[in-house]
Write a protein that holds these residues in place. Structure first.
Motif, PDB file in Angstrom:
ATOM      1  N   GLN A  22       0.785  -1.206   0.188  1.00  0.00           N
ATOM      2  CA  GLN A  22       0.002  -0.053  -0.020  1.00  0.00           C
ATOM      3  C   GLN A  22       0.918   1.141   0.061  1.00  0.00           C
ATOM      4  O   GLN A  22       1.712   1.268   0.815  1.00  0.00           O
ATOM      5  CB  GLN A  22      -0.910  -0.109   1.213  1.00  0.00           C
ATOM      6  N   LYS A  23       0.543   2.147  -0.940  1.00  0.00           N
ATOM      7  CA  LYS A  23       1.331   3.474  -0.808  1.00  0.00           C
ATOM      8  C   LYS A  23       0.202   4.655  -1.174  1.00  0.00           C
ATOM      9  O   LYS A  23       0.123   4.740  -2.165  1.00  0.00           O
ATOM     10  CB  LYS A  23       2.468   3.312  -1.987  1.00  0.00           C
ATOM     11  N   GLU A  24      -0.205   5.215  -0.261  1.00  0.00           N
ATOM     12  CA  GLU A  24      -0.946   6.290  -0.485  1.00  0.00           C
ATOM     13  C   GLU A  24      -2.254   5.629  -1.102  1.00  0.00           C
ATOM     14  O   GLU A  24      -2.846   4.548  -0.580  1.00  0.00           O
ATOM     15  CB  GLU A  24      -0.713   7.500  -1.187  1.00  0.00           C
ATOM     16  N   SER A  25      -2.892   6.036  -2.189  1.00  0.00           N
ATOM     17  CA  SER A  25      -3.905   5.550  -2.979  1.00  0.00           C
ATOM     18  C   SER A  25      -3.661   4.355  -3.875  1.00  0.00           C
ATOM     19  O   SER A  25      -4.609   3.705  -4.271  1.00  0.00           O
ATOM     20  CB  SER A  25      -4.616   6.615  -3.801  1.00  0.00           C
ATOM     21  N   PHE A  26      -2.211   4.019  -3.843  1.00  0.00           N
ATOM     22  CA  PHE A  26      -2.164   2.870  -4.665  1.00  0.00           C
ATOM     23  C   PHE A  26      -2.053   1.701  -3.921  1.00  0.00           C
ATOM     24  O   PHE A  26      -1.420   1.679  -2.988  1.00  0.00           O
ATOM     25  CB  PHE A  26      -0.562   3.046  -5.362  1.00  0.00           C
ATOM     26  N   THR A  27      -2.756   0.444  -4.733  1.00  0.00           N
ATOM     27  CA  THR A  27      -2.842  -0.522  -3.980  1.00  0.00           C
ATOM     28  C   THR A  27      -2.700  -1.791  -5.266  1.00  0.00           C
ATOM     29  O   THR A  27      -3.159  -1.513  -6.221  1.00  0.00           O
ATOM     30  CB  THR A  27      -4.151  -1.069  -3.787  1.00  0.00           C
ATOM     31  N   PRO A  28      -1.717  -2.749  -5.053  1.00  0.00           N
ATOM     32  CA  PRO A  28      -1.354  -3.677  -6.188  1.00  0.00           C
ATOM     33  C   PRO A  28      -2.558  -4.671  -6.410  1.00  0.00           C
ATOM     34  O   PRO A  28      -3.325  -4.864  -5.409  1.00  0.00           O
ATOM     35  CB  PRO A  28      -0.207  -4.306  -5.776  1.00  0.00           C
ATOM     36  N   LEU A  29      -2.857  -4.873  -7.546  1.00  0.00           N
ATOM     37  CA  LEU A  29      -3.958  -6.084  -8.141  1.00  0.00           C
ATOM     38  C   LEU A  29      -3.500  -7.193  -7.562  1.00  0.00           C
ATOM     39  O   LEU A  29      -2.172  -7.579  -7.587  1.00  0.00           O
ATOM     40  CB  LEU A  29      -4.270  -5.734  -9.593  1.00  0.00           C
ATOM     41  N   THR A  30      -4.461  -7.834  -7.264  1.00  0.00           N
ATOM     42  CA  THR A  30      -4.126  -9.507  -6.820  1.00  0.00           C
ATOM     43  C   THR A  30      -4.472 -10.253  -8.360  1.00  0.00           C
ATOM     44  O   THR A  30      -5.170  -9.731  -9.020  1.00  0.00           O
ATOM     45  CB  THR A  30      -4.916  -9.993  -5.700  1.00  0.00           C
ATOM     46  N   ASP A  31      -3.995 -11.451  -8.040  1.00  0.00           N
ATOM     47  CA  ASP A  31      -4.134 -12.479  -9.377  1.00  0.00           C
ATOM     48  C   ASP A  31      -5.598 -12.820  -9.628  1.00  0.00           C
ATOM     49  O   ASP A  31      -5.842 -12.773 -10.996  1.00  0.00           O
ATOM     50  CB  ASP A  31      -3.406 -13.764  -9.024  1.00  0.00           C
ATOM     51  N   ASP A  32      -6.405 -12.618  -8.661  1.00  0.00           N
ATOM     52  CA  ASP A  32      -7.600 -12.985  -8.781  1.00  0.00           C
ATOM     53  C   ASP A  32      -8.613 -11.703  -9.596  1.00  0.00           C
ATOM     54  O   ASP A  32      -9.986 -11.903  -9.611  1.00  0.00           O
ATOM     55  CB  ASP A  32      -8.536 -13.516  -7.738  1.00  0.00           C
ATOM     56  N   GLU A  33      -8.048 -10.609  -9.315  1.00  0.00           N
ATOM     57  CA  GLU A  33      -8.633  -9.369  -9.791  1.00  0.00           C
ATOM     58  C   GLU A  33      -8.434  -9.433 -11.215  1.00  0.00           C
ATOM     59  O   GLU A  33      -9.147  -8.324 -11.962  1.00  0.00           O
ATOM     60  CB  GLU A  33      -7.923  -8.028  -9.155  1.00  0.00           C
ATOM     61  N   ILE A  34      -7.560  -9.799 -12.039  1.00  0.00           N
ATOM     62  CA  ILE A  34      -7.454  -9.792 -13.373  1.00  0.00           C
ATOM     63  C   ILE A  34      -7.818 -10.857 -13.916  1.00  0.00           C
ATOM     64  O   ILE A  34      -7.072 -11.997 -13.705  1.00  0.00           O
ATOM     65  CB  ILE A  34      -6.046  -9.224 -13.825  1.00  0.00           C
ATOM     66  N   SER A  35      -8.616 -11.316 -14.851  1.00  0.00           N
ATOM     67  CA  SER A  35      -8.786 -12.681 -15.422  1.00  0.00           C
ATOM     68  C   SER A  35      -7.612 -13.032 -16.347  1.00  0.00           C
ATOM     69  O   SER A  35      -7.006 -11.965 -16.822  1.00  0.00           O
ATOM     70  CB  SER A  35     -10.283 -12.578 -16.269  1.00  0.00           C
ATOM     71  N   SER A  36      -7.596 -14.471 -16.386  1.00  0.00           N
ATOM     72  CA  SER A  36      -6.400 -14.820 -16.968  1.00  0.00           C
ATOM     73  C   SER A  36      -6.635 -14.516 -18.823  1.00  0.00           C
ATOM     74  O   SER A  36      -5.663 -14.371 -19.525  1.00  0.00           O
ATOM     75  CB  SER A  36      -6.261 -16.360 -17.007  1.00  0.00           C
ATOM     76  N   ASN A  37      -7.860 -14.421 -19.032  1.00  0.00           N
ATOM     77  CA  ASN A  37      -8.203 -13.959 -20.612  1.00  0.00           C
ATOM     78  C   ASN A  37      -7.927 -12.542 -20.706  1.00  0.00           C
ATOM     79  O   ASN A  37      -7.146 -12.467 -22.015  1.00  0.00           O
ATOM     80  CB  ASN A  37      -9.796 -14.294 -20.842  1.00  0.00           C
TER      81      ASN A  37
END
Length: 667
Positions: free
Chosen positions: A449-464
């Protein structure tokens, strides 16, 4: 039949077959975990695999050959002397360990650059500390060392077993039969090395049979290719060729025709009432393909997307070579990096150059990076050429939370840079700064976490969706998103600190990130120039009108273009030019240096055309990047091919010439 074959011959070929199986196992591992041959046809895969087996046979024969010659000479005595047993065991353990190290290194090297291990990899030994840290932070090094130890033990036991197996029931042969076996074994191993029924032996170039570069890379054997690539090392300037093509480069850059000189004095009729600041921001691994602004289906760069329409942007900007050190060298010196093995920054003979960065009179000059300036001898590039330069690196900042091998992350780098720039602004001192980012680089270290930035997790982006985007992983995507976030925060800080309105911000990628093939820029991907197509936009609402520059642009043009925006009188000794001068330069081009079909290659782009020529075999190609089908047009358009070939040679030889003839002592 087999019983009549002497045991020492059986011993030789048993070890030969084991070495072959060993290489094939690594080839299979490479196929399943690294090759990425989903788009290749079954025929291409089969051809590449069979060709690869031939390379593996060649390597196995080379590896066993020294031991085989010894055994053929001593024949049955090999099993009667304890010295030979120890020698054979030690030799085989060393061979397997060295080969395993090559294959494992090749896995990491290919995962990083999508190129099999070659002599260019030796450049990483120049910065052994950084390279070792990258290994430790990106790959399971200690597990690998444990695996090598176990492998060595297994090979030792296997070698002892084979020795004991063939130590019994020795056959006594007369000299004629021994001679026959000697010659036959020698010929079989020699033919395995030659590996061809034609007049020419099996060579690395045969692996490049497909238009799909990944298929070709799979066919190679990295051990053989590593040693074959030594022939591609850099050479000095060829004065005969340089003089031949000087009139071409002279015409392209509006140089003197009657004598050799790259000096162009640029004097402006009027100047700006103040000295605007300049900040060059080198964006690690940022090309056009991963950006949502240029059509990537993932919303990867919202801040950059919002800045480009408010800026002067260049959609055909190409760096010369796909390497950070190469792009830093080229952007600062105004000369492309066309060294083959080591980067130009590491060559002490060409560090001394007359550059434009040094001609910002009355400016404070600064260079910021998160790690050490000793990396790739970059310190030498800057310090040898820029008077009064202040370098800020690890150990220079008040806040230093080391993120990974590259030092502090981009958030802290921009924050610390802003502190120094704010001080200069408050002191009313104009500045020119060069900020080198690194977070968008493996190991892709981003905070939770850095201010408003939060990394996406693997399940938040579909493999397709990830596949459609071309990103290799969510971690790679997050690294770009984090850099994009930090660009926005940096400009926000600049506004708060008060120097935003008086500053020209130059954002450029040092090269594109390595991505999978998708529907974007497919021709560039297939021609292997996707890494050269980078981002460039100049953001300065007070000084630059928003506009899209649709002509070709290249990395060495950065400083001449910016100095023209600021109307700074200067003398240009480099190959760079002012991109905004559309009167003097009717048909600008982009010069690139890469690898095509396994060897060093030079290429040039003009409008939608791309022409390349390999340096060793002189293979040529002319392609239309907008065409739906990749068709070589060099036979259809011979005059255009000739023109682009001449300009390509002119840039290449002019670069070599200026390496050694653009020194400050030559003023």
């Amino acid at each position: 039949m087999l019983r009549k074959i002497p045991n020492y011959i059986k011993y030789i070929f048993s070890n030969f077959l084991l070495l072959l199986v060993f290489s094939v196992i690594f080839r299979i591992i490479f196929y399943y975990f690294f090759a990425e041959l989903e788009t290749a046809s079954i025929f291409q895969k089969q051809t590449a695999f069979l060709l690869g087996i031939r390379f593996d046979i060649k390597l196995a024969s080379i590896a066993i050959f020294p031991l085989a010659i010894l055994i053929l000479i001593v024949n049955n005595r090999f099993f009667k002397c304890a010295f030979y047993k120890k020698l054979a065991n030690i030799y085989l353990v060393l061979v397997y360990t060295i080969l395993a190290l090559f294959y494992l290194t090749d896995f990491g090297y290919y995962d990083y650059l999508s190129v099999r291990l070659d002599a260019a990899s030796l450049r990483f030994l120049e910065d052994l500390q950084i390279s070792s840290q990258v290994l430790l932070e990106s790959y399971p090094v200690f597990k690998g060392l444990l695996g090598l130890l176990i492998l060595g033990l297994l090979i030792y036991k296997t070698s002892k077993y084979l020795y004991q197996k063939y130590n019994n029931n020795q056959i006594n042969l007369n000299k004629k039969i021994k001679t026959v076996y000697f010659i036959a074994t020698f010929l079989v191993l020699a033919f395995s090395i030659y590996n061809s029924f034609t007049h020419y032996p099996l060579r690395w170039s045969e692996a490049f049979f497909s238009k799909n570069s990944k298929v070709n890379q799979f066919a190679l054997n990295p051990v053989l290719y590593f040693f074959d690539s030594f022939k591609f090392r850099s050479e000095g300037v060829n004065m005969e060729e340089f003089k031949k093509y000087y009139p071409v480069i002279a015409k392209d850059l509006n140089l003197k025709k009657d004598s050799v000189s790259f000096t162009r004095k640029v004097i402006f009729k009027d100047t700006l009432p103040t000295k605007p600041n300049v900040v060059f921001v080198m964006l690690e691994s940022v090309g056009v393909k991963p950006l949502s602004y240029y059509g990537n289906p993932i919303n990867s760069s919202p801040k950059i997307d919002s800045l480009i329409p408010k800026s002067l942007s260049f959609n055909k900007f190409y760096v010369h070579r796909s390497g950070t050190a190469a792009s830093v060298f080229a952007s600062v010196t105004g000369l492309p990096d066309i060294n083959d093995v080591k980067t130009a920054s590491r060559n002490p003979l060409i560090i001394d150059q007359r550059i434009l960065f040094d001609q910002f009179k009355g400016y404070e000059k600064l260079y910021f990076l998160g790690g050490s300036a000793n990396w790739a001898n970059i310190r030498g590039v800057f310090q040898a050429n820029i008077k009064g330069l202040k370098i800020f690196e690890e150990g220079s900042y008040s806040t230093e939370n080391r993120a990974d091998v590259w030092g502090i992350d981009d958030y802290d780098l921009f924050k610390e840079s802003d502190k120094e720039l704010r001080k200069l602004h408050q002191q009313k001192k104009p500045f020119v700064a060069y900020i080198q980012t690194a977070s968008n680089h493996i190991p892709f270290t981003v905070p939770d976490q850095k201010e408003s930035f939060t990394p996406l997790t693997d399940d938040e982006i579909s493999s397709n969706l990830l596949k459609k985007s071309g990103f290799k992983s969510v971690a790679q995507l997050n690294a770009l998103r984090y850099l994009d976030f930090n660009i926005g925060r940096f400009l926000e800080r600049a506004k708060t600190s008060g120097y935003y309105d008086d500053t020209v911000f130059v954002f450029f990628g040092d090269h594109n990130t390595m991505m999978n093939r998708n529907k974007q820029y497919t021709n560039e991907h297939d021609l292997n120039i996707n890494l050269q197509h980078a981002l460039l936009f100049i953001h300065a609402p007070k000084f630059v009108e928003p506009k899209v520059y649709t002509k070709n642009a290249k990395l060495v043009d950065l400083f001449p273009t910016v100095m023209s925006i600021l109307k700074i009188n200067h003398t240009n000794y480099t190959l760079g030019r002012n991109l905004l001068d559309t009167v003097s330069y009717k048909n600008p081009s982009s010069f690139v240096y890469l690898r095509m079909k396994g060897e060093p290659t030079v290429g040039i782009l003009q409008d939608s055309l791309y022409y390349y020529k390999t340096n060793i075999s002189k293979t040529k190609g002319l392609f239309n990047l907008k065409s739906e089908k990749m068709v070589n047009l060099k036979e259809k358009y011979p005059y255009k091919t000739f023109q682009m070939d001449s300009l390509l040679n002119a840039y290449y030889h002019a670069t070599k010439y200026l390496y050694f003839n653009n020194k400050k002592s030559g003023k």
